[in-house]
Design a protein around this motif. Structure first.
Motif, PDB file in Angstrom:
ATOM      1  N   ARG A  22       0.759  -1.173  -0.071  1.00  7.78           N
ATOM      2  CA  ARG A  22      -0.014  -0.049   0.153  1.00  7.78           C
ATOM      3  C   ARG A  22       1.004   1.284  -0.056  1.00  7.78           C
ATOM      4  NH1 ARG A  22      -3.254  -3.165  -1.179  1.00  7.78           N
ATOM      5  NH2 ARG A  22      -5.573  -3.582  -0.489  1.00  7.78           N
ATOM      6  N   TYR A 130      -4.460  -2.323   4.074  1.00  8.55           N
ATOM      7  CA  TYR A 130      -5.723  -1.510   4.583  1.00  8.55           C
ATOM      8  C   TYR A 130      -6.500  -1.077   3.400  1.00  8.55           C
ATOM      9  CZ  TYR A 130      -2.567   2.344   3.252  1.00  8.55           C
ATOM     10  OH  TYR A 130      -1.591   3.207   2.571  1.00  8.55           O
ATOM     11  N   ASP A 131      -7.692  -0.840   3.701  1.00  6.40           N
ATOM     12  CA  ASP A 131      -8.894  -0.178   2.606  1.00  6.40           C
ATOM     13  C   ASP A 131      -8.420   1.256   2.273  1.00  6.40           C
ATOM     14  OD1 ASP A 131     -10.872   0.358   1.021  1.00  6.40           O
ATOM     15  OD2 ASP A 131     -12.305  -0.025   2.373  1.00  6.40           O
ATOM     16  N   GLU A 132      -7.889   1.484   1.205  1.00  4.97           N
ATOM     17  CA  GLU A 132      -7.726   2.657   0.694  1.00  4.97           C
ATOM     18  C   GLU A 132      -8.964   3.719   0.743  1.00  4.97           C
ATOM     19  OE1 GLU A 132      -4.144   3.251  -2.168  1.00  4.97           O
ATOM     20  OE2 GLU A 132      -4.503   1.247  -2.103  1.00  4.97           O
ATOM     21  N   SER A 133      -9.963   3.081   0.318  1.00  4.73           N
ATOM     22  CA  SER A 133     -11.115   4.188   0.075  1.00  4.73           C
ATOM     23  C   SER A 133     -12.025   4.099   1.633  1.00  4.73           C
ATOM     24  CB  SER A 133     -12.045   3.701  -0.807  1.00  4.73           C
ATOM     25  OG  SER A 133     -12.294   2.543  -0.487  1.00  4.73           O
ATOM     26  N   GLY A 134     -11.494   3.448   2.624  1.00  2.00           N
ATOM     27  CA  GLY A 134     -12.382   3.478   3.875  1.00  2.00           C
ATOM     28  C   GLY A 134     -11.689   4.491   5.059  1.00  2.00           C
TER      29      GLY A 134
END
Length: 264
Positions: A22, A130-134
């Motif tokens: 990421r 990790y969720d880049e959009s969260g």
């Protein structure tokens, strides 16, 4: 100046990462003994931060020092070595090269405020992918904004290119209290004092006296972090009096040694 107070250091492995999973990747380490990495570089930036202990990053152009509440930002592709003192709690962030701005070829010692410190700690607890959009992606965005805005403290020592000056600087770096004058060094090296004066200004941007004073003040930071007495530190750094040390420290660092120690 030995960051760890001892000559023998354990070698610390550099992670073998073909790429970052990421834009931001965290590494946490508890280092009980003084450690060093071999010289290396990587295609991403690195932020080296110590919750406790003192970190030093060496590059060909300088020696960069970070006691607690400071961090060293290493740009991509820059060869460097990382040295830590004993009992260091280290947090490293690996940052994709396009994720934030930096000065190419030059490290920076950043001041880490309480918000940034908590963001670094919190980021170390989230999943690697990790969720880049969260919510985790939003935390990363705020952390990168904070690092971009962080103040460069200038806690570094420029390192010369000239091989004769490197001998002088390394000897002083190992023993900051050493009292040899530039004239003494010129006789040892077989060149004129005028030549060394010119080379110091050319390679470091500082006079010999100013370079040595900065070295001595930076060498005091690990001792202050360990809670040693200001009087003892002044003598260990080569100052004739505590008052002279405090005055020089205030001029260069912007606060007294006691004020600096209380912020750790």
């Amino acid at each position: 100046m030995s960051t760890n107070g001892q000559k023998r250091l354990n070698h610390r492995a550099v992670p073998d990462l073909p790429a970052l999973p990421r834009p931001l990747y965290a590494r946490s380490e508890s280092l009980q003994r003084g450690t060093t990495t071999l010289w290396h570089s990587h295609p991403w930036a690195q932020l080296s931060y110590a919750i406790s202990g003192v970190l030093s990053v060496h590059t060909h152009s300088g020696r960069f020092l970070a006691p607690p509440q400071r961090a060293i930002l290493v740009p991509p592709d820059l060869p460097h070595a990382v040295i830590s003192s004993p009992d260091t709690e280290m947090r490293s962030l690996y940052i994709e090269r396009d994720a934030m701005p930096w000065q190419a070829g030059q490290c920076a010692v950043l001041e880490i405020n309480p918000l940034t410190r908590e963001l670094i700690n919190q980021f170390g607890r989230i999943p690697v992918e990790y969720d880049e959009s969260g919510a985790d992606g939003r935390l990363v965005a705020v952390l990168l904004d904070q690092l971009t805005a962080a103040r460069d403290t200038g806690l570094y020592l420029p390192w010369p290119d000239d091989s004769r000056l490197q001998q002088v600087c390394q000897a002083l770096f190992d023993n900051p209290e050493q009292g040899l004058t530039l004239g003494d060094w010129s006789r040892q090296l077989g060149c004129s004092e005028k030549t060394l004066t010119r080379l110091f200004q050319r390679d470091t941007g500082l006079s010999f006296r100013a370079w040595r004073q900065r070295l001595r003040l930076l060498s005091a930071l690990p001792m202050l972090e360990r809670g040693e007495r200001v009087t003892d530190i002044a003598l260990a750094c080569g100052y004739d009096s505590t008052s002279a040390f405090i005055a020089a420290f205030r001029t260069q660092i912007g606060m007294t040694p006691s004020q600096f120690a209380s912020r750790q």
